[in-house]
Design a protein around this motif. Structure first.
Motif, PDB file in Angstrom:
ATOM      1  N   PRO A  20      71.508   6.608  37.988  1.00 11.62           N
ATOM      2  CA  PRO A  20      72.615   6.644  37.012  1.00 11.62           C
ATOM      3  C   PRO A  20      73.937   6.132  37.569  1.00 11.62           C
ATOM      4  CG  PRO A  20      72.247   8.828  37.901  1.00 11.62           C
ATOM      5  CD  PRO A  20      71.168   7.951  38.480  1.00 11.62           C
ATOM      6  N   ILE A  21      73.948   4.844  37.969  1.00  9.33           N
ATOM      7  CA  ILE A  21      75.151   4.285  38.577  1.00  9.33           C
ATOM      8  C   ILE A  21      75.588   2.979  37.909  1.00  9.33           C
ATOM      9  CG2 ILE A  21      74.784   5.386  40.814  1.00  9.33           C
ATOM     10  CD1 ILE A  21      73.568   2.781  41.821  1.00  9.33           C
ATOM     11  N   SER A  22      74.921   2.578  36.823  1.00 11.76           N
ATOM     12  CA  SER A  22      75.263   1.386  36.024  1.00 11.76           C
ATOM     13  C   SER A  22      74.843   0.087  36.702  1.00 11.76           C
ATOM     14  CB  SER A  22      76.753   1.316  35.698  1.00 11.76           C
ATOM     15  OG  SER A  22      77.040   0.115  34.991  1.00 11.76           O
ATOM     16  N   SER A  23      73.717  -0.451  36.261  1.00  5.65           N
ATOM     17  CA  SER A  23      73.245  -1.725  36.799  1.00  5.65           C
ATOM     18  C   SER A  23      74.131  -2.876  36.354  1.00  5.65           C
ATOM     19  CB  SER A  23      71.796  -1.979  36.352  1.00  5.65           C
ATOM     20  OG  SER A  23      71.702  -2.030  34.934  1.00  5.65           O
ATOM     21  N   SER A  24      74.559  -2.859  35.082  1.00  4.54           N
ATOM     22  CA  SER A  24      75.384  -3.958  34.574  1.00  4.54           C
ATOM     23  C   SER A  24      76.717  -4.030  35.316  1.00  4.54           C
ATOM     24  CB  SER A  24      75.625  -3.803  33.072  1.00  4.54           C
ATOM     25  OG  SER A  24      76.264  -2.568  32.780  1.00  4.54           O
ATOM     26  N   GLY A  25      77.312  -2.868  35.588  1.00  5.26           N
ATOM     27  CA  GLY A  25      78.572  -2.838  36.325  1.00  5.26           C
ATOM     28  C   GLY A  25      78.416  -3.363  37.736  1.00  5.26           C
ATOM     29  N   HIS A  26      77.346  -2.942  38.418  1.00  2.00           N
ATOM     30  CA  HIS A  26      77.127  -3.399  39.789  1.00  2.00           C
ATOM     31  C   HIS A  26      76.792  -4.887  39.831  1.00  2.00           C
ATOM     32  CE1 HIS A  26      77.098   0.874  40.828  1.00  2.00           C
ATOM     33  NE2 HIS A  26      77.171   0.504  42.088  1.00  2.00           N
ATOM     34  N   ILE A 181      79.314   1.945  32.782  1.00  3.47           N
ATOM     35  CA  ILE A 181      78.767   3.189  32.243  1.00  3.47           C
ATOM     36  C   ILE A 181      77.248   3.089  32.284  1.00  3.47           C
ATOM     37  CG2 ILE A 181      78.640   4.723  30.248  1.00  3.47           C
ATOM     38  CD1 ILE A 181      81.381   3.835  29.440  1.00  3.47           C
ATOM     39  N   SER A 182      76.625   3.960  33.024  1.00  2.00           N
ATOM     40  CA  SER A 182      75.183   3.903  33.227  1.00  2.00           C
ATOM     41  C   SER A 182      74.421   4.206  31.942  1.00  2.00           C
ATOM     42  CB  SER A 182      74.767   4.908  34.310  1.00  2.00           C
ATOM     43  OG  SER A 182      73.368   5.099  34.319  1.00  2.00           O
ATOM     44  N   ARG A 183      73.459   3.322  31.592  1.00  2.00           N
ATOM     45  CA  ARG A 183      72.644   3.566  30.410  1.00  2.00           C
ATOM     46  C   ARG A 183      71.781   4.804  30.612  1.00  2.00           C
ATOM     47  NH1 ARG A 183      68.193   4.075  28.321  1.00  2.00           N
ATOM     48  NH2 ARG A 183      67.304   3.988  30.411  1.00  2.00           N
TER      49      ARG A 183
END
Length: 281
Positions: A20-26, A181-183
């Motif tokens: 839960p750390i947001s793939s899109s953000g990373h 924001i983690s999905r």
């Protein structure tokens, strides 16, 4: 984009998609650090498809049970197998039918929000992504506190996912389409806010990701030619393979953490990551 960069982005996607750390953000931050600022959004969606395959394989039994339940529902046949009462999502035909309806409701709500956010994502600065990290951390902490309180209350055993829970989870998954924001974090938190069992919350979170990711892929399919021209097939394929492998492995660890209520641990990473990002990015 080089093959090595594709592999590294794939590994990042595989790990961050399920944790839960947001793939899109990373991915957005990594692409910025790699100097890859003109990458079509469809590339990210391809990586999501690779992790989606990992979800389908990991939860194939659950998916198969829901499909069988749907078949019996359509054909109006009875389930000859004994009910599995411990399986909230599809242990009985009633549970399976409610879960199928819930998946449809959550998907529609996510789709509406996703169409809106898809127009905002390319314009979002990295500082907004870092704020998203902090929001995700807050969601994980709050859901942990509420879930601990719920465990002290004797809750009625439920069958399937209720309409109210599906609406809340669909909304939270829609919010989770925003970078940072983690999905998985937002949907699991939404399920826990709705007082769904921890194990069922984790399973439902990934089942509802299947139509959401497929929908995102269809929306961005128009950029297929651009991906081929700007990136090339080999880096995309290498990224997808690494995303699938690391994603499948990450799922094992995450489901254990969900079962033991340890998701809030990731806030210890997200909070400093968000603050440092706000300062330096």
């Amino acid at each position: 984009m080089s093959v090595i960069q594709g592999i590294l982005l794939g590994i990042l996607q595989g790990v961050a998609e399920f944790l839960p750390i947001s793939s899109s953000g990373h991915l957005q931050i990594a692409q910025k650090l790699f100097g890859l600022e003109e990458i079509p959004l469809l590339f990210d969606v391809f990586l999501h498809l690779a992790t989606l395959l990992a979800v389908c394989i990991f939860f194939w039994k659950k998916i198969w049970e829901l499909l069988k339940c749907l078949g019996r529902w359509i054909s109006k046949k009875d389930n000859k197998n004994p009910p599995q009462e411990e399986d909230i999502l599809c242990g009985t035909d009633k549970a399976g039918r409610r879960t199928i309806i819930a998946l449809i409701i959550s998907t529609v709500i996510t789709g509406v929000i996703g169409i809106i956010t898809s127009k905002l994502i390319p314009q979002m600065p990295l500082k907004v992504v870092c704020i998203g990290f902090l929001i995700t951390a807050a969601l994980l902490i709050i859901s942990k506190i509420l879930n601990d309180k719920n465990e002290k209350i004797v809750l009625q055993k439920q069958e399937g996912v209720s309409v109210k829970q599906s609406v809340l989870i669909g909304f939270m998954q829609g919010v989770g389409t925003l970078p940072g924001i983690s999905r998985s974090g937002s949907t699991i938190s939404g399920a826990l806010f709705g007082k769904l069992d921890r194990k069922a919350a984790g399973e439902y979170s990934f089942l509802v990701s299947i139509p959401a990711i497929l929908g995102a892929f269809l929306l961005e399919l128009k950029d297929l030619g651009e991906v081929s021209e700007t990136i090339g097939a080999v880096p995309v394929i290498a990224g997808c393979i690494s995303a699938f492998i690391t994603g499948f492995l990450a799922l094992f660890g995450l489901m254990k953490l969900i079962k033991h209520g340890k998701l809030a641990w990731f806030s210890a990473y997200l909070i400093p990551a968000g603050i440092l990002g706000l300062i330096f990015l």
